[in-house]
Design an enzyme around this catalytic site. Sequence first.
Site, PDB file in Angstrom:
ATOM      1  N   THR A   1       0.816  -1.223   0.000  1.00 39.30           N
ATOM      2  CA  THR A   1       0.000   0.000   0.000  1.00 39.30           C
ATOM      3  C   THR A   1       0.846   1.268   0.000  1.00 39.30           C
ATOM      4  OG1 THR A   1      -0.105  -0.075   2.430  1.00 39.30           O
ATOM      5  CG2 THR A   1      -1.918  -1.111   1.204  1.00 39.30           C
ATOM      6  N   LYS A   2       2.168   1.135   0.062  1.00 43.40           N
ATOM      7  CA  LYS A   2       3.034   2.311   0.162  1.00 43.40           C
ATOM      8  C   LYS A   2       3.462   2.807  -1.222  1.00 43.40           C
ATOM      9  CE  LYS A   2       2.901   2.197   4.663  1.00 43.40           C
ATOM     10  NZ  LYS A   2       2.021   1.040   4.901  1.00 43.40           N
ATOM     11  N   ASN A   3       4.150   3.941  -1.259  1.00 44.02           N
ATOM     12  CA  ASN A   3       4.586   4.519  -2.532  1.00 44.02           C
ATOM     13  C   ASN A   3       5.550   3.601  -3.271  1.00 44.02           C
ATOM     14  OD1 ASN A   3       3.424   6.608  -0.962  1.00 44.02           O
ATOM     15  ND2 ASN A   3       4.548   8.178  -2.099  1.00 44.02           N
TER      16      ASN A   3
END
Length: 380
Positions: free
Chosen positions: A185-187
């Site tokens: 879910t992170k960049n």
Amino acid sequence: MIPFNKPHLTGKETHYIYDAVNTGKISGNGKYTKLCHDFFLKRFHFKHSLLTTSCTDGLEMASILINIKPGDEIIMPSYTFVSTANAFVLRGATIRFVDSRDDHPGMDEDKIEELINEKTKAIVPVHYAGIACNMDKIMFLSEKYNLFVIEDAAQAIDSYYLNKDGIKIPLGSIGHLGVFSFHETKNIISGEGGLLVVNDQQFKNRSEIIWEKGTNRSSFFRGEVDKYGWVDVGSSFLPSDIISAFLYAQLEELDQIQKRRIEIWNLYYKELSECCKANGIRLPMVPEYATNNAHMFYLVFDSSNLRSKVIEKLKEVGILSVFHYLSLHKSPFYIEKHDGRTLINSDRYTENLLRLPLYVDLQDQEVLQITHTVREILNG
């Protein structure tokens, strides 16, 4: 259907994984682990960094490094993910939760000092949504009271703090230790994964030992000792080189990923600004001392009923939006251990904050569809 999140692939992940397999060494600390470590040194000037299997593991390593013991107290926000607290609770610490700011979900830096006492061991600022806490204030308290600072920069890759001299400093490099997440879910992602950044050189050698199951294996392979053995506590915190290979493909495209995320974030802000202000709904706030890495776009409603209505209406047309953290001080596990203080702002974000879809492959027309629907709901 517009999902809340969709992992972005650069196209090189499987190629690098194939290459890692062909090297004949796919356990931890191989070719791609070293390439990732070199990237963080060159890009962000991190003095010493270690890939971990998760940000949670990075936090647990930090807890071990500062020698957390039963009775120690840790100051952190209540509005954060459970891993921030668990890393210290596992070693017997008591958590003293700080309320969020009125204008931002991050911790209220002006409410930290009143919680400091002789048992306080560390402050753990969480850079919520990749937006910096006021690190000048936090580091001042650290020096004044001789406390460790561990930056939870899980969401903050490629985000910066502007200090009082106007210098841009990468988040995660200011405290004694810093941690990042590469969860899907992170960049920047590797499925699961994390990074421990060691800024205080007193922790450099021990961090490698803890990382390598409590052995001085890294020193042995550098030729610093003639044999290696069990010299401290530790665990298997280092990831497989297959995970590192996936991560390296992502890091190579960091600029392009960030550029697109910021375009999406700005489009959201442009399309929703007027409507939200007219309806008393708060948009994300970026302080003058922080940069925006476009980790998330959120809205803060004036009631949980309106938030629920928006979530449901968006879902009806195939758009998935979500709320975020539940205040840890009210969690079933910790409510009886909390000291009883009311944390008004943390509870307000728990009840009223809504996250909209934001991922690299989200198209402009999809953002416009989402914002048009939100405006219709609010104005309907």
